[in-house]
Design a protein around this motif. Structure first.
Motif, mmCIF file in Angstrom:
data_model
loop_
_atom_site.group_PDB
_atom_site.id
_atom_site.type_symbol
_atom_site.label_atom_id
_atom_site.label_comp_id
_atom_site.label_asym_id
_atom_site.label_seq_id
_atom_site.Cartn_x
_atom_site.Cartn_y
_atom_site.Cartn_z
ATOM 1 N N ILE A 142 54.171 40.221 41.315
ATOM 2 C CA ILE A 142 54.253 40.984 39.786
ATOM 3 C C ILE A 142 55.542 40.497 39.206
ATOM 4 O O ILE A 142 55.804 40.514 38.065
ATOM 5 C CB ILE A 142 54.449 42.502 40.434
ATOM 6 C CG1 ILE A 142 53.175 42.984 40.635
ATOM 7 C CG2 ILE A 142 54.855 43.268 39.282
ATOM 8 C CD1 ILE A 142 53.018 44.181 41.458
ATOM 9 N N GLY A 143 56.759 40.458 39.859
ATOM 10 C CA GLY A 143 57.918 40.149 39.361
ATOM 11 C C GLY A 143 57.913 38.418 38.656
ATOM 12 O O GLY A 143 58.397 38.287 37.617
ATOM 13 N N VAL A 144 57.069 37.742 39.157
ATOM 14 C CA VAL A 144 56.782 36.413 38.390
ATOM 15 C C VAL A 144 56.158 36.503 37.119
ATOM 16 O O VAL A 144 56.558 36.067 36.204
ATOM 17 C CB VAL A 144 56.005 35.489 39.412
ATOM 18 C CG1 VAL A 144 55.752 34.214 38.506
ATOM 19 C CG2 VAL A 144 56.849 35.046 40.479
ATOM 20 N N ALA A 145 55.321 37.470 37.124
ATOM 21 C CA ALA A 145 54.428 37.904 35.992
ATOM 22 C C ALA A 145 55.365 38.478 34.953
ATOM 23 O O ALA A 145 55.390 38.114 33.710
ATOM 24 C CB ALA A 145 53.047 38.511 36.309
ATOM 25 N N ASN A 146 56.145 39.157 35.646
ATOM 26 C CA ASN A 146 57.180 40.109 34.421
ATOM 27 C C ASN A 146 58.090 38.924 33.766
ATOM 28 O O ASN A 146 58.596 39.223 32.696
ATOM 29 C CB ASN A 146 57.788 41.101 35.439
ATOM 30 C CG ASN A 146 58.640 42.036 34.339
ATOM 31 O OD1 ASN A 146 58.215 42.669 33.369
ATOM 32 N ND2 ASN A 146 60.006 42.029 34.669
ATOM 33 N N ILE A 147 58.738 38.033 34.735
ATOM 34 C CA ILE A 147 59.581 37.172 34.109
ATOM 35 C C ILE A 147 59.047 36.607 32.974
ATOM 36 O O ILE A 147 59.548 36.045 32.000
ATOM 37 C CB ILE A 147 60.031 36.203 35.418
ATOM 38 C CG1 ILE A 147 61.000 36.809 36.145
ATOM 39 C CG2 ILE A 147 60.772 34.885 34.635
ATOM 40 C CD1 ILE A 147 61.312 36.096 37.455
ATOM 41 N N LEU A 148 57.708 36.089 33.143
ATOM 42 C CA LEU A 148 56.938 35.385 32.218
ATOM 43 C C LEU A 148 56.757 36.040 30.871
ATOM 44 O O LEU A 148 57.105 35.556 29.965
ATOM 45 C CB LEU A 148 55.568 35.009 32.751
ATOM 46 C CG LEU A 148 55.327 33.762 33.528
ATOM 47 C CD1 LEU A 148 53.954 33.698 34.067
ATOM 48 C CD2 LEU A 148 55.827 32.489 32.870
ATOM 49 N N SER A 149 56.466 37.444 31.006
ATOM 50 C CA SER A 149 56.327 38.055 29.632
ATOM 51 C C SER A 149 57.535 38.730 29.111
ATOM 52 O O SER A 149 57.659 38.635 28.049
ATOM 53 C CB SER A 149 55.230 39.416 30.046
ATOM 54 O OG SER A 149 55.833 40.237 31.055
ATOM 55 N N GLU A 150 58.577 39.379 29.813
ATOM 56 C CA GLU A 150 59.618 39.777 29.448
ATOM 57 C C GLU A 150 60.708 38.687 29.225
ATOM 58 O O GLU A 150 61.375 38.931 28.228
ATOM 59 C CB GLU A 150 60.377 40.868 30.477
ATOM 60 C CG GLU A 150 59.454 42.019 30.746
ATOM 61 C CD GLU A 150 59.349 42.980 29.574
ATOM 62 O OE1 GLU A 150 60.588 43.112 28.983
ATOM 63 O OE2 GLU A 150 58.294 43.463 29.298
ATOM 64 N N GLU A 151 61.045 37.981 29.772
ATOM 65 C CA GLU A 151 61.938 36.983 29.798
ATOM 66 C C GLU A 151 61.463 35.645 29.064
ATOM 67 O O GLU A 151 62.294 34.831 28.317
ATOM 68 C CB GLU A 151 62.768 36.611 31.057
ATOM 69 C CG GLU A 151 63.455 37.716 31.505
ATOM 70 C CD GLU A 151 63.928 37.302 32.891
ATOM 71 O OE1 GLU A 151 64.853 36.522 33.143
ATOM 72 O OE2 GLU A 151 63.592 38.095 33.941
ATOM 73 N N GLY A 152 60.167 35.236 29.361
ATOM 74 C CA GLY A 152 59.651 33.927 28.566
ATOM 75 C C GLY A 152 59.006 34.163 27.419
ATOM 76 O O GLY A 152 58.658 33.128 26.739
ATOM 77 N N GLY A 153 58.657 35.227 27.146
ATOM 78 C CA GLY A 153 57.779 35.612 25.921
ATOM 79 C C GLY A 153 56.352 35.297 26.082
ATOM 80 O O GLY A 153 55.943 35.017 24.966
ATOM 81 N N ILE A 154 56.006 35.180 27.177
ATOM 82 C CA ILE A 154 54.571 34.705 27.409
ATOM 83 C C ILE A 154 53.580 35.671 27.274
ATOM 84 O O ILE A 154 53.666 36.907 28.049
ATOM 85 C CB ILE A 154 54.299 33.870 28.769
ATOM 86 C CG1 ILE A 154 55.469 32.760 28.973
ATOM 87 C CG2 ILE A 154 52.827 33.535 28.925
ATOM 88 C CD1 ILE A 154 55.361 31.642 27.708
ATOM 89 N N THR A 155 52.534 35.485 26.308
ATOM 90 C CA THR A 155 51.545 36.728 26.002
ATOM 91 C C THR A 155 50.198 36.109 26.519
ATOM 92 O O THR A 155 49.350 37.063 26.452
ATOM 93 C CB THR A 155 51.653 37.193 24.541
ATOM 94 O OG1 THR A 155 51.441 36.060 23.829
ATOM 95 C CG2 THR A 155 52.845 37.864 24.240
ATOM 96 N N ASP A 156 49.919 34.885 26.961
ATOM 97 C CA ASP A 156 48.797 34.294 27.295
ATOM 98 C C ASP A 156 48.324 35.465 28.574
ATOM 99 O O ASP A 156 48.769 34.868 29.754
ATOM 100 C CB ASP A 156 48.787 32.978 27.658
ATOM 101 C CG ASP A 156 47.348 32.234 27.984
ATOM 102 O OD1 ASP A 156 46.219 32.996 28.541
ATOM 103 O OD2 ASP A 156 47.245 30.977 27.711
ATOM 104 N N PRO A 157 47.233 36.031 28.574
ATOM 105 C CA PRO A 157 46.746 36.814 29.782
ATOM 106 C C PRO A 157 46.467 35.955 30.646
ATOM 107 O O PRO A 157 46.474 36.410 31.910
ATOM 108 C CB PRO A 157 45.587 37.613 29.196
ATOM 109 C CG PRO A 157 45.303 36.840 28.007
ATOM 110 C CD PRO A 157 46.156 36.185 27.351
#
Length: 192
Positions: free
Chosen positions: A50-65
């Motif tokens: 969950i933390g890895v997914a959160n880093i991608l979306s929150e810190e990396g700006g990744i939106t690709d589901p």
């Protein structure tokens, strides 16, 4: 502002993406339910994907589901009884392929697996590189803040050196995540 049919189509896609991400989170939670991190608090393992997914979306700006889903599932084959075929059946080929690129072959000795991560990093797909960057960022933060019980300073230092070698092969993937990793390495006296 979009109206009519196109707005409805976008809302349907967003709803479908949300449902897919939630299905992946639930799948990972069930698969990792009895696992714990190796820190003193024995944190539930599910916090990691969950933390890895959160880093991608929150810190990396990744939106690709699909990338977010792969982050949630990235350790299921490696650390549970999950198979790639099972992932493909539930979540499709694209997500499964990203997870496969992030999965170590546990039948190999640890040193060989670690070397393969270094060797294979640069040849990974962009999507897998994103997951690997976020995974390393999460693990390095954990190593600093909540190290595994029994890890010596030398073992921790060696992990930072190894992780930096992996990250070198992932460079050029996501500036925001790479800058955060560079700060960690710099704090440990490792030059980027």
């Amino acid at each position: 502002m979009a109206t009519g049919k196109s707005a409805n189509f976008g809302a349907k896609n967003q709803a479908a993406d949300t449902l897919l991400i939630l299905r992946c989170a639930n799948f990972a939670a069930v698969k990792h339910k009895d696992q714990r991190r190796k820190n003193a608090d024995k944190t539930p393992y599910i916090n990691h994907p969950i933390g890895v997914a959160n880093i991608l979306s929150e810190e990396g700006g990744i939106t690709d589901p699909d990338v977010i889903c792969a982050a949630l599932l990235h350790d299921t084959v490696e650390d549970t009884n999950t198979t790639f075929e099972e992932l493909k059946t539930h979540f499709g080929s694209r997500i499964t392929n990203i997870v496969a690129e992030c999965t170590d072959d546990k039948s190999l000795p640890s040193d060989e697996r670690k070397q393969l991560q270094i060797v294979n990093a640069s040849g990974s797909s962009h999507e897998a590189k994103l997951v690997k960057l976020a995974d390393k960022l999460y693990n390095l933060r954990d190593l600093t803040n909540e190290p595994p019980v029994g890890w010596s300073e030398e073992k921790r230092a060696n992990y930072y050196v190894w992780a930096q070698k992996v990250i070198e092969g992932l460079k050029g993937t996501n500036d925001a995540l790479e800058r955060k990793l560079d700060v960690i390495f710099s704090e440990k006296g490792l030059k980027p």
